[in-house]
Design an enzyme around this catalytic site. Structure first.
Site, PDB file in Angstrom:
ATOM      1  N   ALA A 112       0.791  -1.228   0.000  1.00  0.00           N
ATOM      2  CA  ALA A 112       0.000   0.000   0.000  1.00  0.00           C
ATOM      3  C   ALA A 112       0.823   1.277   0.000  1.00  0.00           C
ATOM      4  CB  ALA A 112      -0.937   0.004   1.216  1.00  0.00           C
ATOM      5  N   ASN A 181       1.964  -4.073   7.909  1.00  0.00           N
ATOM      6  CA  ASN A 181       2.945  -4.545   6.935  1.00  0.00           C
ATOM      7  C   ASN A 181       3.737  -3.385   6.340  1.00  0.00           C
ATOM      8  OD1 ASN A 181       2.689  -7.440   6.786  1.00  0.00           O
ATOM      9  ND2 ASN A 181       0.665  -7.129   5.918  1.00  0.00           N
ATOM     10  N   HIS A 211      -0.756   6.614   5.502  1.00  0.00           N
ATOM     11  CA  HIS A 211       0.584   6.264   5.980  1.00  0.00           C
ATOM     12  C   HIS A 211       1.474   7.471   5.715  1.00  0.00           C
ATOM     13  CE1 HIS A 211      -0.819   2.112   6.109  1.00  0.00           C
ATOM     14  NE2 HIS A 211      -1.184   2.229   4.848  1.00  0.00           N
TER      15      HIS A 211
END
Length: 260
Positions: A112, A181, A211
């Site tokens: 991602a 992850n 993020h």
């Protein structure tokens, strides 16, 4: 390149159907391996031994436990392995088995986030002094099995953002295996689990998963922010992840002219 998919959930099913439809030139689906009682409709199903024997590449989309249990056998049989659940590689012994024993080769999917190539280059240019990643997701998606019911309910009904954990990437990855992850990817890219500080924030109003990665070092200062829509079938993962997997498969199947 013949490809088998390990896991057929929100990520694996999208990848499998795209390969079956011929959307990745040079790659052909041979089947999926899954643990559910009911087979996924319209897809060939194999056991892990048959998948390993028939495929040139096994794509792991089944989670950290499945990777730890089955990944070493895949590479030991001489089949390449593309890993999505990179958080499992916080276990140094597992990483060594997958990376160093072969003869199958280990490949990692960026999932991602982006910017990993720049961070890796910066780490080689005199090192990095500090690396941080802050992951923010909708609060209910961060409920974990290790939480007691009152804590889980407080998270489900939170009215404002809550910082759930701030710790080295290795610890955060273990605590939030389906959501961190990205922290593991950053740590693996720079080659230092202890340097990366990861924070997980639960936000009841977060419509997107974000993020934010920052790093400072001799080569420069870096900031990357990624905001992804959650997967409609599994809000713990981002909808872009299966397409990142397909991009990685495409690079392996026809690498000429692709970014390494």
């Amino acid at each position: 390149m013949k490809v088998a998919i390990l896991g057929c959930g929100a990520i694996g099913s999208v990848v499998a159907h795209a390969l079956q439809a011929g959307e990745v030139p040079g790659a052909e689906l041979v089947g999926v391996v899954h643990a559910e009682k009911t087979d996924p409709p319209g897809l060939p199903v194999l056991d892990v031994e048959s998948a390993t024997a028939q495929a040139d590449l096994v794509v792991e989309c089944a989670g950290q436990r499945a990777l730890a249990a089955l990944g070493p056998d895949v590479v030991a049989a001489g089949t390449d392995l593309l890993v999505v659940s990179v958080g499992a590689l916080a276990d140094d012994a597992l990483l060594a088995k997958l990376r160093d024993t072969g003869p199958g080769r280990l490949h990692l999917c960026s999932g991602a986030i982006g910017g990993l190539d720049v961070l890796a280059a910066a780490a080689r240019t005199g090192g990095l002094d500090a690396v941080r990643i802050v992951t923010t997701k909708k609060a209910p998606a961060l409920v974990q099995a290790w939480m007691d019911e009152p804590a889980a309910e407080r998270l489900r009904t939170a009215a404002e953002p809550v910082q759930l954990m701030r710790a080295p990437a290795r610890e955060v990855t273990a605590a939030f295996p389906a959501s961190a992850n990205v922290a593991a990817s950053v740590a693996l890219a720079i080659g230092d689990w202890d340097l990366v500080e990861a924070t997980v924030v639960a936000d009841p109003d977060a419509s997107l998963t974000s993020h934010v990665i920052t790093a400072e070092g001799r080569a420069g200062d870096y900031r990357f922010e990624v905001r992804n829509h959650p997967s409609p079938s599994n809000p713990t993962t981002s909808g872009v992840v299966p397409h990142a997997v397909l991009t990685a498969v495409a690079r392996l199947a026809a690498p000429t002219g692709a970014f390494a």
